[in-house]
Motif scaffolding. Structure first.
Motif, short mmCIF file in Angstrom:
data_model
loop_
_atom_site.label_atom_id
_atom_site.label_comp_id
_atom_site.label_asym_id
_atom_site.label_seq_id
_atom_site.Cartn_x
_atom_site.Cartn_y
_atom_site.Cartn_z
N ALA A 440 51.71 34.26 46.84
CA ALA A 440 51.50 35.09 48.03
C ALA A 440 50.57 34.38 49.01
CB ALA A 440 50.93 36.44 47.63
N ALA A 441 49.56 33.69 48.49
CA ALA A 441 48.62 32.98 49.36
C ALA A 441 49.31 31.88 50.14
CB ALA A 441 47.48 32.42 48.53
N LEU A 442 50.36 31.31 49.56
CA LEU A 442 51.09 30.25 50.25
C LEU A 442 52.12 30.79 51.23
CD1 LEU A 442 51.63 27.81 47.23
CD2 LEU A 442 50.11 27.47 49.19
N ASP A 443 52.33 32.09 51.21
CA ASP A 443 53.29 32.73 52.13
C ASP A 443 52.51 33.25 53.35
OD1 ASP A 443 55.16 34.21 53.50
OD2 ASP A 443 55.71 35.48 51.80
N PRO A 444 52.70 32.67 54.52
CA PRO A 444 51.93 33.10 55.70
C PRO A 444 52.19 34.54 56.11
CG PRO A 444 53.70 31.58 56.33
CD PRO A 444 53.64 31.57 54.83
N ARG A 445 53.29 35.11 55.61
CA ARG A 445 53.61 36.49 55.97
C ARG A 445 52.87 37.50 55.10
NH1 ARG A 445 59.87 35.78 55.02
NH2 ARG A 445 58.88 34.83 53.20
N ALA A 446 52.31 37.05 53.96
CA ALA A 446 51.66 37.98 53.03
C ALA A 446 50.35 38.48 53.61
CB ALA A 446 51.42 37.28 51.69
N PRO A 447 50.13 39.79 53.64
CA PRO A 447 48.87 40.33 54.16
C PRO A 447 47.69 39.89 53.30
CG PRO A 447 50.55 42.05 53.94
CD PRO A 447 51.08 40.85 53.25
N ALA A 448 46.56 39.65 53.93
CA ALA A 448 45.36 39.20 53.21
C ALA A 448 44.93 40.20 52.15
CB ALA A 448 44.23 38.94 54.21
N SER A 449 45.19 41.48 52.38
CA SER A 449 44.75 42.52 51.45
C SER A 449 45.50 42.49 50.12
CB SER A 449 44.93 43.90 52.10
OG SER A 449 46.30 44.12 52.44
N THR A 450 46.62 41.77 50.07
CA THR A 450 47.43 41.74 48.84
C THR A 450 47.14 40.52 47.97
OG1 THR A 450 49.24 40.50 49.89
CG2 THR A 450 49.29 42.90 50.08
N LEU A 451 46.26 39.64 48.41
CA LEU A 451 46.12 38.34 47.75
C LEU A 451 45.24 38.39 46.51
CD1 LEU A 451 45.80 36.06 50.90
CD2 LEU A 451 47.86 36.79 49.67
N CYS A 452 44.18 39.17 46.52
CA CYS A 452 43.29 39.28 45.36
C CYS A 452 43.85 40.31 44.40
CB CYS A 452 41.87 39.66 45.77
SG CYS A 452 40.72 39.68 44.38
N LEU A 453 44.26 39.85 43.21
CA LEU A 453 44.89 40.74 42.24
C LEU A 453 43.87 41.53 41.45
CD1 LEU A 453 47.58 38.26 40.84
CD2 LEU A 453 47.89 40.01 42.60
N ARG A 454 42.75 40.90 41.12
CA ARG A 454 41.78 41.55 40.26
C ARG A 454 40.42 40.88 40.39
NH1 ARG A 454 41.92 46.41 38.71
NH2 ARG A 454 44.16 46.05 38.87
N THR A 455 39.35 41.66 40.30
CA THR A 455 37.99 41.14 40.25
C THR A 455 37.39 41.51 38.90
OG1 THR A 455 37.69 41.37 42.65
CG2 THR A 455 35.70 41.19 41.31
N LEU A 456 36.89 40.51 38.17
CA LEU A 456 36.34 40.70 36.83
C LEU A 456 34.83 40.55 36.89
CD1 LEU A 456 38.93 38.44 34.95
CD2 LEU A 456 39.06 40.92 35.32
N VAL A 457 34.14 41.56 36.42
CA VAL A 457 32.68 41.56 36.50
C VAL A 457 32.10 41.81 35.11
CG1 VAL A 457 30.65 42.53 37.63
CG2 VAL A 457 32.85 42.52 38.83
N GLU A 458 31.60 40.77 34.47
CA GLU A 458 30.92 40.88 33.18
C GLU A 458 29.69 39.99 33.11
OE1 GLU A 458 31.24 42.82 30.64
OE2 GLU A 458 33.11 43.86 31.12
N HIS A 459 29.71 38.86 33.83
CA HIS A 459 28.54 37.99 33.82
C HIS A 459 27.39 38.66 34.57
CE1 HIS A 459 29.98 34.39 31.85
NE2 HIS A 459 31.08 34.37 32.59
N SER A 460 26.19 38.43 34.07
CA SER A 460 25.00 38.98 34.73
C SER A 460 24.29 37.93 35.58
CB SER A 460 24.02 39.54 33.69
OG SER A 460 23.63 38.52 32.77
N GLY A 461 24.89 36.74 35.65
CA GLY A 461 24.31 35.68 36.47
C GLY A 461 25.40 34.91 37.19
N ARG A 462 25.00 33.86 37.87
CA ARG A 462 25.96 33.04 38.60
C ARG A 462 27.01 32.45 37.67
NH1 ARG A 462 21.63 29.40 42.09
NH2 ARG A 462 21.11 31.00 43.66
N VAL A 463 28.27 32.46 38.12
CA VAL A 463 29.35 31.83 37.35
C VAL A 463 29.38 30.35 37.72
CG1 VAL A 463 31.81 31.84 36.81
CG2 VAL A 463 30.65 33.99 37.36
#
Length: 510
Positions: A440-463
């Motif tokens: 989707a990121a390589l498709d210029p027609r894809a809306p920016a809002s659809t590009l991030c599929l998931r955010t994973l939050v478990e680390h308590s510090g910098r990755v």
């Protein structure tokens, strides 16, 4: 006799000259002879026709057809069409050529193979005896990364078979194929929805905490720590197997293969270790400041440093490593390098990505676009993906230097990034790991809002670093942990399942 008949035919007027089109019907001006006379003449013609050679027969029929009208040609075509069709799959085995019929059908996909089984019993027999469903599964393992990954990760290797001494019949593989597809769809859904089992390794650094780099395979994880050590972990038990010491500064980067581990440190050195014994085989002293990143492959190694330079090395062996060339051009620390047979790609705190020729080490071009320093990148084929302290990720075409897409979502510096054919996975100083849809990121027609599929939050510090494959992400952080995000063995109660999600698979070679 043939020439006589042909001359008689040529002396007759063409049927087109004697036929007229009237009111949508074709009418002939020639008076039709009586039925008895027609049958008698037809019999005489057939007798004469049968006495001629095949070549004479073809010539006569060509002349005959040329004297007919379009309407008659249509009738002849309808008559000939089924006669010209051949069931080659049925005909080949009758000639002792079963293997050719099997080979032809072996190129079909699953849907087409299902249809082919319904054509007739002979086609079904060829598919069954040729074990074509088994061969289809084998082909998928060879050509599809997800299938290949499954084959490598199960205790019982792909292709699939229960624990018996006999090879199951073709029907077993036929029924197994949709079950495999279902498993794959489940894994893909786990990625999309963020369903995973999480395992945590506490690294227990003695002094300063933080895991700067890592690499893993099916059996082990090798990590480089801020406390100057390299720790090797059992990937199944998560126990520490070995600690390598020798660096006098933090271990900032590493890479290993089946023979050696190569590490770079803030002590400005590169060390080469035996991957099995942990013995130091070589120490390279060249850079004036911290070695920030390195890559090696096929006898070539590239290192980069806070001293703003890139060193290209020839690796004849672990103990025979010589400096080929130093690349200078960046105006700040060179944070990351990657390369293949065509290009070396480097990224720096000076906000630029530079491209160099691998063979000649000559400068090729600069990729400009990031607004702050660049901390990470990966390069493969024509695509470069980079992460920056401007909190963005950029996708580049290396051949023309164009920026194809900017991904926004991280709230702090993007420190690590990896991609495959489907996904980009990024880690940042905001403690978050984001999964992006690469296609989707390589498709210029894809809306920016659809590009991030998931955010994973478990680390308590910098990755600091991550690596992933079709089934898992393994990440390390300033919080002194290594996390294993498992998208394969997902259970409803959140506890890790066994090595297989639903079935036991065994590789069979026929």
């Amino acid at each position: 006799m043939f020439l006589c008949a042909l001359r008689c035919l040529q002396s007759l007027p063409t049927s087109r000259a004697h036929n007229q089109l009237g009111n949508g019907t074709l009418t002939g001006s020639r008076k039709r002879p009586s039925r008895v006379s027609f049958e008698k003449e037809k019999e005489m013609c057939i007798q004469m026709f049968e006495q001629w050679s095949e070549a004479d027969q073809v010539e006569f029929v060509e002349h005959l057809i040329s004297r007919m009208c379009h309407y008659q040609h249509g009738h002849i075509n309808s008559y000939l069409k089924p006669m010209l069709q051949r069931d080659f799959i049925t005909a080949l085995p009758a000639q002792g050529l079963d293997h050719i019929a099997e080979n032809i059908l072996s190129f079909l996909d699953a849907r087409s193979l299902c249809s082919a089984e319904l054509v007739c019993r002979e086609w079904q027999r060829v598919i069954s005896e040729g074990m074509l469903w088994k061969k289809l599964i084998e082909r998928m393992v060879r050509t599809d990364p997800l299938w290949k990954g499954l084959s490598e990760r199960h205790q019982e290797k792909y292709l699939f078979k229960n624990r018996t001494n006999e090879v199951p019949p073709n029907s077993y593989y036929h029924s197994l194929y949709p079950k495999i597809i279902q498993d794959i769809e489940t894994i893909e859904a786990n990625w999309r929805c963020g369903r995973h089992n999480l395992q945590r390794i506490q690294c227990r650094s003695e002094n300063s905490k933080g895991v700067y780099c890592l690499q893993y395979d099916d059996d082990k994880i090798i990590s480089g720590l801020r406390d100057n050590s390299i720790k090797i972990w059992d990937k199944h038990s998560l126990e520490c197997l070995k600690i390598l010491t020798g660096h006098t500064g933090s271990v900032l980067c590493l890479q290993y293969d089946d023979r050696v581990i190569v590490t770079g440190s803030s002590d400005s050195t590169v060390r080469v270790w035996d991957v099995n014994s942990g013995e130091v085989l070589n120490t390279l002293i060249h850079h004036n400041e911290a070695v920030l990143h390195l890559r090696f492959c096929n006898g070539l190694m590239v290192t980069c440093s806070k001293d703003r330079s890139i060193a290209v090395w020839d690796m004849a062996s672990a103990t025979d490593i010589s400096l080929r060339r130093v690349l200078v051009g960046h105006r700040a620390a060179v944070n990351v390098v990657d390369f293949d047979d065509k290009y070396i790609v480097s990224a720096s705190g000076d906000r630029t990505i530079k491209v160099w020729s691998t063979s000649t080490c000559e400068f090729v071009r600069t990729l400009n676009g990031h607004k702050r320093g660049i901390a990470c990148l990966q390069y493969r084929d024509r695509l470069v993906v980079s992460g920056s302290s401007d909190n963005t990720i950029r996708l580049w075409d290396i051949e023309c230097g164009a920026c194809l897409r900017v991904l926004e979502g991280h709230e702090e510096l993007v420190r690590c990034i990896r991609f495959d054919n489907k996904r980009i996975v990024s880690g940042a100083y905001d403690g978050k790991i984001k999964v992006w849809d690469l296609q989707a990121a390589l498709d210029p027609r894809a809306p920016a809002s659809t590009l991030c599929l998931r955010t994973l939050v478990e680390h308590s510090g910098r990755v600091f670093r991550l690596q992933f494959d079709e089934f898992q992400i393994i990440s390390s952080s300033h919080d002194d942990t290594i996390l294993i995000w498992d998208f394969l063995n997902v259970s409803s109660n959140g506890q890790p399942e066994g090595r297989s999600p639903s079935r036991t698979y065994t590789y069979i070679s026929r």
